[in-house]
Design a protein around this motif. Sequence first.
Motif, PDB file in Angstrom:
ATOM      1  N   GLU B  14      62.381  30.981  17.802  1.00 35.14           N
ATOM      2  CA  GLU B  14      61.679  30.887  19.332  1.00 35.14           C
ATOM      3  C   GLU B  14      60.926  31.343  20.413  1.00 35.14           C
ATOM      4  OE1 GLU B  14      59.391  26.781  17.996  1.00 35.14           O
ATOM      5  OE2 GLU B  14      59.672  27.258  15.635  1.00 35.14           O
ATOM      6  N   GLY B  15      61.763  31.858  20.924  1.00 33.10           N
ATOM      7  CA  GLY B  15      61.720  33.053  22.189  1.00 33.10           C
ATOM      8  C   GLY B  15      61.954  31.393  23.380  1.00 33.10           C
ATOM      9  N   SER B  16      62.555  30.699  24.094  1.00 35.65           N
ATOM     10  CA  SER B  16      62.933  30.259  25.209  1.00 35.65           C
ATOM     11  C   SER B  16      62.793  30.955  26.603  1.00 35.65           C
ATOM     12  CB  SER B  16      63.670  28.608  25.341  1.00 35.65           C
ATOM     13  OG  SER B  16      65.223  29.100  24.953  1.00 35.65           O
ATOM     14  N   SER B  17      63.394  31.601  26.685  1.00 39.01           N
ATOM     15  CA  SER B  17      64.031  32.668  28.057  1.00 39.01           C
ATOM     16  C   SER B  17      63.094  33.712  27.993  1.00 39.01           C
ATOM     17  CB  SER B  17      64.995  32.375  27.729  1.00 39.01           C
ATOM     18  OG  SER B  17      65.693  33.721  27.177  1.00 39.01           O
ATOM     19  N   LEU B  18      61.672  33.931  27.333  1.00 36.06           N
ATOM     20  CA  LEU B  18      61.102  34.809  27.447  1.00 36.06           C
ATOM     21  C   LEU B  18      60.278  34.942  28.723  1.00 36.06           C
ATOM     22  CD1 LEU B  18      59.361  35.809  24.099  1.00 36.06           C
ATOM     23  CD2 LEU B  18      60.278  37.275  24.632  1.00 36.06           C
ATOM     24  N   PHE B  19      60.180  33.832  29.225  1.00 33.23           N
ATOM     25  CA  PHE B  19      59.021  33.833  30.669  1.00 33.23           C
ATOM     26  C   PHE B  19      60.043  33.717  31.489  1.00 33.23           C
ATOM     27  CE2 PHE B  19      56.546  33.731  26.409  1.00 33.23           C
ATOM     28  CZ  PHE B  19      55.743  34.614  26.161  1.00 33.23           C
ATOM     29  N   GLY B  20      60.451  34.137  31.784  1.00 36.66           N
ATOM     30  CA  GLY B  20      61.121  33.767  33.317  1.00 36.66           C
ATOM     31  C   GLY B  20      60.742  33.197  34.257  1.00 36.66           C
ATOM     32  N   ASP B  21      58.975  33.180  34.481  1.00 35.62           N
ATOM     33  CA  ASP B  21      58.875  32.941  35.444  1.00 35.62           C
ATOM     34  C   ASP B  21      57.673  31.115  35.455  1.00 35.62           C
ATOM     35  OD1 ASP B  21      55.849  34.886  37.336  1.00 35.62           O
ATOM     36  OD2 ASP B  21      57.191  34.100  37.575  1.00 35.62           O
ATOM     37  N   VAL B  22      58.501  30.866  34.064  1.00 38.48           N
ATOM     38  CA  VAL B  22      57.759  29.807  34.549  1.00 38.48           C
ATOM     39  C   VAL B  22      58.025  28.291  35.053  1.00 38.48           C
ATOM     40  CG1 VAL B  22      57.684  27.451  32.812  1.00 38.48           C
ATOM     41  CG2 VAL B  22      57.226  30.271  31.804  1.00 38.48           C
ATOM     42  N   PRO B  23      57.996  27.704  35.453  1.00 37.54           N
ATOM     43  CA  PRO B  23      58.727  26.775  36.942  1.00 37.54           C
ATOM     44  C   PRO B  23      59.722  26.589  36.084  1.00 37.54           C
ATOM     45  CG  PRO B  23      55.682  26.417  37.373  1.00 37.54           C
ATOM     46  CD  PRO B  23      56.004  27.694  35.813  1.00 37.54           C
ATOM     47  N   GLU B  24      60.634  25.951  35.797  1.00 34.82           N
ATOM     48  CA  GLU B  24      61.546  25.359  35.137  1.00 34.82           C
ATOM     49  C   GLU B  24      61.600  23.851  36.157  1.00 34.82           C
ATOM     50  OE1 GLU B  24      65.528  25.602  32.535  1.00 34.82           O
ATOM     51  OE2 GLU B  24      63.419  27.608  32.678  1.00 34.82           O
ATOM     52  N   VAL B  37      54.590  21.142  42.256  1.00 31.36           N
ATOM     53  CA  VAL B  37      54.097  22.031  41.031  1.00 31.36           C
ATOM     54  C   VAL B  37      53.141  22.841  40.168  1.00 31.36           C
ATOM     55  CG1 VAL B  37      54.817  22.143  37.820  1.00 31.36           C
ATOM     56  CG2 VAL B  37      57.000  20.986  39.675  1.00 31.36           C
ATOM     57  N   ARG B  38      52.106  22.092  40.744  1.00 32.80           N
ATOM     58  CA  ARG B  38      50.735  22.379  40.284  1.00 32.80           C
ATOM     59  C   ARG B  38      50.798  23.679  41.713  1.00 32.80           C
ATOM     60  NH1 ARG B  38      48.490  19.586  35.967  1.00 32.80           N
ATOM     61  NH2 ARG B  38      49.517  17.307  35.964  1.00 32.80           N
ATOM     62  N   LEU B  39      50.930  23.067  42.268  1.00 36.54           N
ATOM     63  CA  LEU B  39      50.700  24.206  43.664  1.00 36.54           C
ATOM     64  C   LEU B  39      51.431  25.529  43.528  1.00 36.54           C
ATOM     65  CD1 LEU B  39      48.973  23.609  46.084  1.00 36.54           C
ATOM     66  CD2 LEU B  39      51.073  23.669  47.634  1.00 36.54           C
ATOM     67  N   ARG B  40      52.826  25.606  42.923  1.00 38.75           N
ATOM     68  CA  ARG B  40      53.162  26.486  41.907  1.00 38.75           C
ATOM     69  C   ARG B  40      52.436  27.651  41.140  1.00 38.75           C
ATOM     70  NH1 ARG B  40      59.491  25.179  41.329  1.00 38.75           N
ATOM     71  NH2 ARG B  40      59.278  27.484  40.102  1.00 38.75           N
ATOM     72  N   LEU B  41      52.001  25.921  40.317  1.00 40.71           N
ATOM     73  CA  LEU B  41      50.855  26.821  39.213  1.00 40.71           C
ATOM     74  C   LEU B  41      50.351  27.704  39.561  1.00 40.71           C
ATOM     75  CD1 LEU B  41      51.249  24.187  36.189  1.00 40.71           C
ATOM     76  CD2 LEU B  41      52.203  26.709  35.882  1.00 40.71           C
ATOM     77  N   ALA B  42      49.187  26.402  40.520  1.00 43.46           N
ATOM     78  CA  ALA B  42      47.843  27.953  40.728  1.00 43.46           C
ATOM     79  C   ALA B  42      47.918  29.020  41.498  1.00 43.46           C
ATOM     80  CB  ALA B  42      47.932  25.916  41.923  1.00 43.46           C
ATOM     81  N   TRP B  43      48.915  28.363  42.011  1.00 42.86           N
ATOM     82  CA  TRP B  43      49.927  30.290  43.122  1.00 42.86           C
ATOM     83  C   TRP B  43      49.815  31.450  42.285  1.00 42.86           C
ATOM     84  CZ3 TRP B  43      49.285  33.506  46.660  1.00 42.86           C
ATOM     85  CH2 TRP B  43      50.505  34.510  47.376  1.00 42.86           C
ATOM     86  N   ARG B  44      50.638  31.070  41.232  1.00 44.67           N
ATOM     87  CA  ARG B  44      50.995  31.944  40.005  1.00 44.67           C
ATOM     88  C   ARG B  44      49.267  32.814  39.087  1.00 44.67           C
ATOM     89  NH1 ARG B  44      53.611  31.493  34.636  1.00 44.67           N
ATOM     90  NH2 ARG B  44      52.975  28.978  34.827  1.00 44.67           N
ATOM     91  N   THR B  45      48.737  31.669  38.907  1.00 40.76           N
ATOM     92  CA  THR B  45      47.657  31.864  38.611  1.00 40.76           C
ATOM     93  C   THR B  45      46.622  32.896  39.388  1.00 40.76           C
ATOM     94  OG1 THR B  45      47.406  29.775  37.158  1.00 40.76           O
ATOM     95  CG2 THR B  45      44.997  31.476  36.836  1.00 40.76           C
TER      96      THR B  45
END
Lengths: 341, 338
Positions: B14-24, B37-45
């Motif tokens: 189920e591919g867990s490391s496909l998206f290295g960009d996700v805040p871990e 974390v939300r700030l980082r998510l918003a920045w990514r969007t």
Amino acid sequence: MSGPAGGDALVTVDGLTKRFPIAAGMFRKPTSFIHAVDDVSFRLGSGESLGLVGESGCGKTTVGKLLVKLQEPTEGSITYRFPAPSTGGHLAGSVDAANIKGRQLRVFRRQVQMIFQDPYESMNPRRAVYDTIAEPLLVQGIGDVQDRLDRVSEILNLVGLTPAGAFLFRRPHELSGGQRQRVAIARALVIGPSFVVADEPTSMLDVSSRTGIMSLMQELADRLGIAYLYITHDLAVARYMCHRIAVMYLGKIVEMAETEELLRNPLHPYTRALLSAVPSPDPMRRRDPPDILGDLSLPVDPPPRCRFYERCPMATDRCAADVHPPSEEKAPGHWVACYEA
Amino acid sequence: MIERPPNQPPTAGEGSSLFGDVPEIDLSRGRVDLALVRLRLAWRTLRDGWSIFVESRIGLLSLAIIGVFALMAFSHPLLMATVWTPDVYDPVTGYAFDQFDHPASPTWRHPLGTDSLGRDILSQLLFSARSEFILGITAALVTVGIATTVGAVAAYYGGLVDSLLMRLADLIIALPGISLLIVLSALFSLNLFYLALIIGVLGGFGGTAIILKSQALSIRVKPYIEAARAAGGGHFHVIFVHIIPNLLPLSLLYMMFTVTGAIFAEAVLSFLGLLDIRMSWGIMIHTANVGGYLLGGTEYWWLIVPAGASITLLCSAFYLVGRALDEVVNPRLRRHDG
């Protein structure tokens, strides 16, 4: 119709009916109704799982939505009997679903949850996994941020999305179908319900992730003592997941029995047709052609006779003249609605 | 309530490391700062949206034009405070003593010349840029604020609420916009702020509300709305947490179009001399017209061209940024010919 669950049933459904009006135009009274669910009755014990099997459009999902109070029934009653809780903030005792409103409804949502069919559409695409799973906790005002984070991580581990930290802040489009459905299960279970309506949770998944989801749901049911209403069109899935199976046809339950009893000894012609349509892995086996006629129709103002009459290979004059057959117990715990069975 | 099972269900395949960009999140380090974390998510969007936006050359060019006008707006108070003496360069009360004849053609001291009353055109142009931004952005915020709420509420509740709000929208669309503004400005003394409010309210209850409602209707029937209801979320929760955030991209788009409309409306009303504001591009053309210089052809070009070009450029820039945003918001419009 009633089941073997007896007096301690968690859910008692009696004469449940839902009709959808077909709009005739503005300011005009609707003249036609779709009889989506028609006089459905069953019982479901605590920790039991009941499979609701039928073709698309037979009203399975509507039954599920009525049970979790996403829709209100036209007629009939749903009674919940919740065991006395050890902690506060839960409904206890016998509750008529029709009377649950306002604050009580919010508390009711803690105990009765739903897993939706489509893992691609049942999650807000703009919200992270954490937000989706923590939503029930948030709207119910449970815990502070740290508590919620702990609980969401815990449930992520439980549904097999590990390490939780890697999944918490992904968006739905960054997950596979199986992972999404695990998130959907986590959302339904995070608040600790005693009854979950699972609306075809595996039908949108590819076969390889199906078994994983099914064994996960079964394991969680055993571990947490959750009762399921498992809606599916796949008898093989129902056999794997459910203690009992109810077969639905055009808004009516036509047959209900223990899983093995129903599969070994199907009495209703529709159930037989369904069983004969199950693919067999043996290439040499000759299969009888399905002996039912025509197609599933929309139940718009259906005539009072047996719903299956048009397609039934065993139909007699009596079936045409009399009303839809009442449900009778032909064997212990085996209920059938057919004059000829 | 929930215990951890001894044997974890399998996650393989189920591919867990496909998206290295996700805040871990490292949960073992105690408290997690959700806001960060939300700030980082918003920045990514934001970054993802930007990478699509820059593919549109016209969008980038338009953004640059808006940037230039923004610089102009900021430069006026700076210039007034440093090199420009108010009695010569004030956009309304100044007078260029160094010229004998007004309007005077461009010179070094007055790069865009002076108007018939001896005032510096460049100063007027820069001063007005700020008003246009304030007007456009206020009108856009009001429009989108009202339209998003009205659209979401109408779509969510349906029935009588929907009928009332949508018939009101039809009524407003049926009103001729500019004519109505002319009547209103004749009746009341409108300044920039009231004009922005009126444009915002008309747009917000009118056409934009209908467009956002149609979008909200398609969001309303998504299963995640039902899931939120099943979780115990109230109407307020569903509207403001699920429907409106999904409307925001489209709202942003219509903000851009509203800015265009507001600047245009202001130019028309100012040209007719109906607004109670100190200086704007429309008033500059109005002044030229009153002096009879509009008929002089290109002889007095500096009276008309700077203001006219500014109106055209800024209006089209906002409109084209809107069109480029459309591609970010609406993936079906993206071209995949790379």
